[in-house]
Design a protein around this motif. Structure first.
Motif: not given
Length: 415
Positions: A3, A6-7, A9, A11, A34, A36, A79, A102, A104, A107
């Motif tokens: 991907q 930049r997101s 993320v 986790i 995102v 995960v 995800r 990914l 980021y 995060a």
């Protein structure tokens, strides 16, 4: 797969991660987000897995944090069924177990904790159960529901006692084995723990306290009992291990982040890398009121800290300082606890109300100030208990024990 955009993320697909996604959007962040999750299902709430869901009073939908469509409506890319294998702070990239990269902007680690397995012989036999996921709870409920089985539980903490209550509710014979002299000693001490010991004995649970387990015994690969130190054997058709949890810090450690009893974070959930945050069971967060870091494994921490961490992830200024809170339901006993366990440790509680009848409030004092409170079958008092803790008021123990003295008045005394 890679991907490129930049997101933000997250986790971790538990309650803390889901609430963090809420916090991100509530803070006004409109960019890509995102989440995960290692499990193949959207985030759900874990406490009912050893309480209402295990007992059969909650259905599967009741434990979901949000319906699936919520994530689409709030532009949260899920995800699911994927694990983060690597976090690289220098390149700002997360690598998933399917090879996806990914990139980021920031995060959030909400990787939670794993149940501690039984480390002695026999821990890998069929019929030995751990309880962490919804699949674990479903399998355990299916094993308990027929009733008439012999259930042995290793561990006399919250999970062990809640599973015991559910197992007795299905009509099983239950033995609980604990290292301490009194159940819940590490959480609430002997005096309050005796209340729960009496409760379980009244409901037919065989409590084997001050007892250690030598091994889990079995035949043809299946557990048939527990051998205690000294040689006695507790026969069992099912063995449940509830001896604590281990924070999932592996990703943070490999990334070079500061890790102590959890991933070390400040009051805004920032780790030693300012673009990586941590929250929930995995995080040891600095609490300004306490003046130190604390790792908390309870529902309320994931619920409230998760949302605050999401706001911080989105760039909002945050200083989290909620008082830790948890609850339990066992048989006809309901309990709420608010406060700081490290400060309450080793302190004898002061009881207000009917301790024998299990309808009371207990308080723990340090330096004449309330640092924790527990209400048992007494409701609409937890907010006042928290106000009393936060007030830092110096209190008279006799007034605290006297139901005729309003708690609100004590919380209003200048400290």
């Amino acid at each position: 797969m890679t991907q490129t955009a930049r997101s933000l993320v997250i986790i971790g697909g538990g309650l803390a991660g889901a609430r963090a996604a809420e916090g991100v959007r509530e803070a006004g962040y409109e960019g890509p987000l995102v989440l995960v999750g290692a499990e193949a299902v959207p985030p759900y709430i874990r406490p009912p897995l050893s309480k209402e869901f295990l007992a059969g009073t909650d259905d599967r939908d009741a434990i979901d944090v949000h319906p699936r469509e919520w994530y689409d409506e709030h532009r949260v890319e899920l995800r699911l069924g994927r694990r983060a294998e690597r976090l690289d702070p220098r390149s700002h990239r997360i690598t998933l177990d399917d090879g996806t990269g990914l990139p980021y902007e920031r995060a959030l680690l909400a990787t939670g904790a794993a149940p501690r397995p039984f480390g002695g012989p026999g821990g890998d036999l069929d019929g030995v159960r751990l309880l962490r996921t919804v699949d674990d709870s479903i399998a355990l409920r299916e094993a308990l529901e027929p009733g008439g089985r012999r259930v042995a539980i290793i561990g006399a903490g919250w999970i062990g006692l809640e599973v015991a209550a559910a197992a007795r509710g299905y009509g099983n014979d239950v033995t609980v084995i604990g290292l301490e002299a009194v159940p819940l000693n590490g959480a609430i001490g002997d005096d309050a723990g005796e209340v729960f010991a009496a409760l379980h004995r009244e409901h037919g649970v065989d409590l084997r306290m001050s007892t250690s387990v030598a091994r889990i015994v079995g035949e043809e690969g299946r557990a048939t009992g527990i051998e205690l130190e000294g040689g006695d054997v507790v026969a069992a058709d099912l063995v449940v291990v509830g001896i604590g949890a281990i924070p999932r810090t592996e990703l943070a450690e490999a990334a070079g982040l500061d890790v102590g009893r959890g991933v070390v974070a400040d009051a805004a959930f920032r780790t030693s890398d300012p673009d990586v945050l941590a929250v929930g069971d995995v995080a040891s967060v600095f609490l300004p009121f306490l003046g130190t870091h604390l790792r908390t494994e309870h529902w309320a921490n994931a619920e409230h800290a998760g949302k605050a961490a999401g706001r911080s992830l989105a760039g909002e200024a945050v200083e989290y300082d909620d008082i830790p809170y948890f609850y339990t339901d066992q048989y006809d006993l309901g309990m709420e606890y608010s406060g700081y366990g490290p400060l309450a440790s080793g302190v004898a509680p002061i009881f207000r109300g009917d301790r024998e009848g299990r309808k009371f409030v207990a308080f723990w004092l340090r330096d004449e100030r309330v640092v924790a409170g527990m209400n048992v079958n007494v409701w609409k008092v937890n907010d006042t208990v928290q106000q009393l803790i936060r007030s830092r008021a110096v209190v008279d123990p006799a007034a605290l024990a006297d139901p005729a003295v309003p708690l609100e008045a004590l919380a209003g005394v200048a400290g």
